[in-house]
Structure formats: C-alpha cells, structure tokens
Write a protein that holds these residues in place. Structure first.
Motif, PDB file in Angstrom:
ATOM      1  N   PHE A 141      -6.190  27.657  10.429  1.00  0.00           N
ATOM      2  CA  PHE A 141      -4.145  26.984  10.691  1.00  0.00           C
ATOM      3  C   PHE A 141      -3.720  26.543   9.836  1.00  0.00           C
ATOM      4  O   PHE A 141      -2.796  25.858   9.528  1.00  0.00           O
ATOM      5  CB  PHE A 141      -4.600  25.974  11.857  1.00  0.00           C
ATOM      6  N   CYS A 142      -4.251  26.146   8.392  1.00  0.00           N
ATOM      7  CA  CYS A 142      -4.081  25.510   7.049  1.00  0.00           C
ATOM      8  C   CYS A 142      -2.992  26.470   5.862  1.00  0.00           C
ATOM      9  O   CYS A 142      -3.903  27.490   5.610  1.00  0.00           O
ATOM     10  CB  CYS A 142      -4.380  24.805   6.370  1.00  0.00           C
ATOM     11  N   SER A 143      -1.722  26.383   5.844  1.00  0.00           N
ATOM     12  CA  SER A 143      -1.348  26.986   5.018  1.00  0.00           C
ATOM     13  C   SER A 143      -0.370  26.387   4.257  1.00  0.00           C
ATOM     14  O   SER A 143       0.417  25.623   4.705  1.00  0.00           O
ATOM     15  CB  SER A 143      -0.369  28.575   5.748  1.00  0.00           C
ATOM     16  N   PRO A 144       0.090  26.747   2.823  1.00  0.00           N
ATOM     17  CA  PRO A 144       1.235  26.326   2.112  1.00  0.00           C
ATOM     18  C   PRO A 144       2.290  25.687   2.598  1.00  0.00           C
ATOM     19  O   PRO A 144       2.949  24.679   2.247  1.00  0.00           O
ATOM     20  CB  PRO A 144       1.622  27.073   0.852  1.00  0.00           C
ATOM     21  N   SER A 145       2.720  26.779   3.655  1.00  0.00           N
ATOM     22  CA  SER A 145       3.764  26.121   4.531  1.00  0.00           C
ATOM     23  C   SER A 145       3.185  24.695   4.596  1.00  0.00           C
ATOM     24  O   SER A 145       5.378  24.293   4.958  1.00  0.00           O
ATOM     25  CB  SER A 145       4.177  27.716   5.136  1.00  0.00           C
TER      26      SER A 145
ATOM     27  N   SER B 251     -17.668  29.656   9.635  1.00  0.00           N
ATOM     28  CA  SER B 251     -17.956  28.480   9.036  1.00  0.00           C
ATOM     29  C   SER B 251     -17.817  28.062   7.952  1.00  0.00           C
ATOM     30  O   SER B 251     -17.726  27.233   7.162  1.00  0.00           O
ATOM     31  CB  SER B 251     -18.644  27.297  10.092  1.00  0.00           C
ATOM     32  N   LEU B 252     -19.306  29.376   7.477  1.00  0.00           N
ATOM     33  CA  LEU B 252     -20.414  28.081   5.956  1.00  0.00           C
ATOM     34  C   LEU B 252     -19.107  28.748   5.389  1.00  0.00           C
ATOM     35  O   LEU B 252     -19.133  28.694   4.074  1.00  0.00           O
ATOM     36  CB  LEU B 252     -21.077  29.273   5.865  1.00  0.00           C
ATOM     37  N   GLY B 253     -18.089  30.325   5.472  1.00  0.00           N
ATOM     38  CA  GLY B 253     -17.508  30.617   4.479  1.00  0.00           C
ATOM     39  C   GLY B 253     -16.147  29.838   4.147  1.00  0.00           C
ATOM     40  O   GLY B 253     -14.865  30.184   3.247  1.00  0.00           O
ATOM     41  N   ASP B 254     -15.661  28.794   4.767  1.00  0.00           N
ATOM     42  CA  ASP B 254     -14.667  28.433   5.606  1.00  0.00           C
ATOM     43  C   ASP B 254     -14.904  27.187   4.155  1.00  0.00           C
ATOM     44  O   ASP B 254     -13.124  26.350   3.579  1.00  0.00           O
ATOM     45  CB  ASP B 254     -14.012  27.942   6.442  1.00  0.00           C
TER      46      ASP B 254
ATOM     47  N   PHE C 259     -10.638  20.895   5.676  1.00  0.00           N
ATOM     48  CA  PHE C 259     -11.602  20.782   5.794  1.00  0.00           C
ATOM     49  C   PHE C 259     -11.762  20.848   7.774  1.00  0.00           C
ATOM     50  O   PHE C 259     -12.488  21.574   8.386  1.00  0.00           O
ATOM     51  CB  PHE C 259     -12.454  20.112   5.603  1.00  0.00           C
ATOM     52  N   ILE C 260     -10.897  19.973   8.365  1.00  0.00           N
ATOM     53  CA  ILE C 260     -11.157  20.634   9.843  1.00  0.00           C
ATOM     54  C   ILE C 260     -10.613  21.751  10.496  1.00  0.00           C
ATOM     55  O   ILE C 260     -10.773  22.280  10.532  1.00  0.00           O
ATOM     56  CB  ILE C 260     -10.046  19.311  10.596  1.00  0.00           C
TER      57      ILE C 260
ATOM     58  N   PRO D 268       0.899  -1.339   0.050  1.00  0.00           N
ATOM     59  CA  PRO D 268      -0.340   0.373  -0.084  1.00  0.00           C
ATOM     60  C   PRO D 268       0.889   1.253   0.371  1.00  0.00           C
ATOM     61  O   PRO D 268       1.663   1.240   0.659  1.00  0.00           O
ATOM     62  CB  PRO D 268      -0.912   0.312   1.076  1.00  0.00           C
ATOM     63  N   SER D 269       0.231   2.941  -0.415  1.00  0.00           N
ATOM     64  CA  SER D 269       0.968   3.652  -0.186  1.00  0.00           C
ATOM     65  C   SER D 269       0.456   4.011   1.031  1.00  0.00           C
ATOM     66  O   SER D 269      -0.324   4.326   1.504  1.00  0.00           O
ATOM     67  CB  SER D 269       0.550   4.486  -1.505  1.00  0.00           C
ATOM     68  N   LEU D 270       1.784   5.034   1.568  1.00  0.00           N
ATOM     69  CA  LEU D 270       1.483   5.665   2.658  1.00  0.00           C
ATOM     70  C   LEU D 270       1.305   6.908   2.916  1.00  0.00           C
ATOM     71  O   LEU D 270       1.919   8.095   2.321  1.00  0.00           O
ATOM     72  CB  LEU D 270       3.052   4.851   3.541  1.00  0.00           C
ATOM     73  N   TRP D 271       0.078   7.148   3.631  1.00  0.00           N
ATOM     74  CA  TRP D 271       0.433   8.816   3.678  1.00  0.00           C
ATOM     75  C   TRP D 271      -0.325   9.003   4.862  1.00  0.00           C
ATOM     76  O   TRP D 271      -0.938   8.271   6.355  1.00  0.00           O
ATOM     77  CB  TRP D 271      -1.359   9.139   3.145  1.00  0.00           C
ATOM     78  N   MET D 272       0.064  10.174   5.221  1.00  0.00           N
ATOM     79  CA  MET D 272      -0.250  10.472   6.900  1.00  0.00           C
ATOM     80  C   MET D 272      -1.202  12.067   6.940  1.00  0.00           C
ATOM     81  O   MET D 272      -1.188  12.762   6.111  1.00  0.00           O
ATOM     82  CB  MET D 272       1.472  10.987   8.128  1.00  0.00           C
ATOM     83  N   LEU D 273      -2.000  11.724   8.079  1.00  0.00           N
ATOM     84  CA  LEU D 273      -3.160  13.496   7.990  1.00  0.00           C
ATOM     85  C   LEU D 273      -2.719  13.801   8.419  1.00  0.00           C
ATOM     86  O   LEU D 273      -2.690  13.715   9.566  1.00  0.00           O
ATOM     87  CB  LEU D 273      -4.673  12.587   8.050  1.00  0.00           C
ATOM     88  N   GLY D 274      -3.335  14.977   8.605  1.00  0.00           N
ATOM     89  CA  GLY D 274      -2.501  16.509   9.231  1.00  0.00           C
ATOM     90  C   GLY D 274      -3.671  17.046   9.215  1.00  0.00           C
ATOM     91  O   GLY D 274      -3.889  17.622   7.840  1.00  0.00           O
ATOM     92  N   SER D 275      -4.468  18.497  10.410  1.00  0.00           N
ATOM     93  CA  SER D 275      -4.417  19.127  10.181  1.00  0.00           C
ATOM     94  C   SER D 275      -4.041  20.767  10.484  1.00  0.00           C
ATOM     95  O   SER D 275      -4.598  21.589  10.150  1.00  0.00           O
ATOM     96  CB  SER D 275      -5.583  18.720  10.277  1.00  0.00           C
ATOM     97  N   GLY D 276      -3.053  20.097  10.909  1.00  0.00           N
ATOM     98  CA  GLY D 276      -1.688  21.116  10.688  1.00  0.00           C
ATOM     99  C   GLY D 276      -0.364  21.123  10.457  1.00  0.00           C
ATOM    100  O   GLY D 276      -0.317  20.505   9.678  1.00  0.00           O
ATOM    101  N   GLY D 277       0.607  21.980  11.016  1.00  0.00           N
ATOM    102  CA  GLY D 277       1.982  21.208  11.025  1.00  0.00           C
ATOM    103  C   GLY D 277       2.530  20.294  11.710  1.00  0.00           C
ATOM    104  O   GLY D 277       3.859  20.287  10.963  1.00  0.00           O
ATOM    105  N   GLY D 278       1.883  20.223  12.742  1.00  0.00           N
ATOM    106  CA  GLY D 278       2.382  19.128  13.355  1.00  0.00           C
ATOM    107  C   GLY D 278       3.289  17.803  13.136  1.00  0.00           C
ATOM    108  O   GLY D 278       3.659  17.044  13.396  1.00  0.00           O
TER     109      GLY D 278
END
Length: 340
Positions: A199-203, A284-287, A194-195, A167-177
């Motif tokens: 706090f999500c940025s291209p960086s 929240s709707l605007g997000d 979506f979470i 299987p290909s391996l992926w990690m999920l995250g909603s911030g930079g941690g």
C-alpha cells in the motif's frame, strides 16, 4: 544521491532474553551501529507483547543517547493517542536540552497493542472514541515550537528548551493517511513500508511535500523510507534467517500468540502449511529486502531512488541477536561506511 541508513529498533525479545533484559540488547546494538556509521537510531513502542520489549521509547532514547556520541537518537515512534501532547513535549524537550542537536521525536497514531492495553493506558480516564490524533499532533508541534496563538488557552504554558536544542519532529505512517497532516504541520514523514509494503507508493511522499509547501514550511520536507531487511553472507542464509520475521508477520494480531520462532521451527512449519499459506509466506518474504550484502545494497538503493528518499530506515527482526548484529554490519560494509 548519498544514501544514509538509520536503524529502527523494535526491541525484539531474542533467544535467551526476557522482556526485562531485551532492552539491554538495544543499547549494545546502538553502540555497535554508531561505530558502523549509521545516521540515526530510533526506538519503537509496543505494549503487552511477548515479541517486542520497547514499551517506553523515551527511556531507551535517554539510555542510548547517553551511551553514544554522534548518532541522532529518537522515537520511531511515540504512540501519541495514549498520551498528553504537553507531557510528551516536556519529555522530549528535556532530552533535547540534555543531548542538543541529537534528538528526534517521531509520533504515530497506531495503538501499539490491543484494545485492553489502550484502556489500561487511558486509566483512570476512558478511551476517546473519535480520532483526536490530528489535534494532538498539532498541539505537540505548538508546544515544542512555542507557537500557540495569543488567544489559545495553552499559550500561557511554556516548554523550556532552546530553539537550537529542540527535537526534530517526525510523523510515522504506513499509508497515505498521515502524509498531508505531517506536511501541514511541517513534520518529516517516515513511511513504514515494512508494515504495509503493498500500500506504499512514492505518491505518499508527494502528498506530504504538497502539504508541506502549501503550509509555507519550505520546499524540501524531510522524508525517510523504512524497510524490513535481513542481510546475511549468502542469499540462502538470509532467506533462512528471515523466516522468523516472515512467520511473525503472517501470524500477527493485536496480541502475539507466540514468541519469535527459531528459523528451523519456521522451516518445519512451512512444510506443514497449505498451498495458500505457502503463497502468503512467499509473498511476505518477497516484500522484504532479503539477501547477500551485494543484493541488499542494490535493492535498498533501488527502493530509495524509486521513492526519492536519501534516507532509509532499516528494521531487522531475528530470532538470534548475533544474526541481527551481523545484518547491520554487513549492510554498513556494503554501503561503504567506515567504522569510527
């Protein structure tokens, strides 16, 4: 940039469904989304929820992979802190052997439930109080790749899977941690905007790429941007349907207090909200990405370009299953996919 769309399915419990029958809707939706041209189909993990029924993504991955032929199928994700990395590796390696070249293993560190749920999942053992996710993730990768050093105690264990079927391996995250850890381990990064949209940025993807390159894995790490999307024939209809997901997020907690509400009920509650509550709801709707096919298509492309991702995961939570299917169908049409 050719943009690929992926489905991230939280297995919501739609109207007239129960927690026991809701997973069948995921199977039906996956079959439809394969016809529509979606690239992957990932299943999330939640426990003790009256809103989401996907407590065992590995079971749904097996069922959906059996019912489809082309899409990659995977977990988005297995909440690894509850489980033995060796057992997860064995499970998904077996899936890789059964469906070679089609299985993705995405992992996350969130509990997917409340503290009591975590205690029950750990029984008869006890919860580990420190953060052991980095060690678990490293062990999981080593089991999948058979890459433990000779001196490691686990080097004597094997996970029997051909390299081509892993299987290909992926990690999920909603911030930079998790970004640097995923990069060091050579895992793809699925950024769950979506979470935590603010706090999500291209960086974050840049941190991931830096870690990936420093570890010598290559120059093009896999990345996926996951967005909350509601698409309908008109902007007005989409905003109405999206009320279910917006209110659910507003009232989110370790244990949901109510089932997913009908948009009409959400609209009635909005009228009774305080000024500050309405501001929170509107923000929240605007997000989210909400609107007609043309507007959703435009917004998704803009965010994909801003984050430098050629793949976007679509999370769509609605009260009615038909609205959810329609949303995925309209998005596919707007992106020029061809039914197969």
């Amino acid at each position: 940039m050719t943009l690929r769309l992926t489905v991230i399915d939280q297995t919501p419990i739609h109207e007239n469904r129960t927690a026991a029958t809701a997973p069948a809707a995921s199977v039906d939706l996956a079959i439809e989304c394969e016809k529509l041209g979606y690239h992957r189909y990932w299943l999330a993990e939640h426990h003790n929820s009256i809103q989401f029924a996907g407590s065992a993504p590995e079971i749904l991955v097996t069922r959906i992979a059996s019912a489809t032929n082309r899409m990659r199928i995977g977990s988005g994700g297995v909440m690894l802190t509850h489980y033995s990395p060796y057992k997860v590796a064995e499970t998904f390696s077996m899936l890789g052997g059964l469906f070679p070249g089609r299985i993705d293993l995405g992992i996350g560190r969130a509990p997917g439930g409340n503290h009591l749920t975590s205690m029950a999942l750990a029984a008869p053992g006890t919860l580990i109080q420190h953060d052991h996710f980095p060690q678990q993730a490293a062990e999981l990768c080593a089991f999948i790749r058979n890459s433990f050093s000779d001196g490691h105690p686990y080097s004597a264990l094997t996970v029997p899977t051909e390299a081509s079927a892993r299987p290909s391996l992926w990690m999920l995250g909603s911030g930079g941690g998790s970004s640097d850890l995923a990069g060091q381990l050579g895992m793809g990064l699925a950024l769950a905007k979506f979470i935590a949209p603010r706090f999500c940025s291209p960086s974050i993807f840049e941190y991931h790429a830096d870690g990936y390159q420093r570890a010598g894995h290559g120059t093009s790490p896999p990345r996926l941007l996951a967005l909350a999307v509601i698409c309908a024939p008109t902007d007005e209809e989409a905003r109405f349907i999206a009320g279910t997901a917006v209110y659910r997020k507003m009232m989110a907690g370790p244990v949901p207090r109510e089932p997913l509400l009908h948009p009409s009920e959400v609209k009635a509650r909005y009228q009774r909200m305080s000024h500050l509550e309405r501001l929170e709801f509107d923000a929240s709707l605007g997000d989210m990405v909400v609107g007609s096919p043309e507007n959703c298509h435009k917004k998704i492309k803009e965010q994909a370009q801003a984050f430098g991702s050629d793949e976007v995961g679509i999370v769509t939570v609605t009260h009615c299953l038909e609205d959810r299917i329609q949303s995925y169908r309209l998005l596919a049409d707007a992106h020029g996919f061809c039914s197969k």
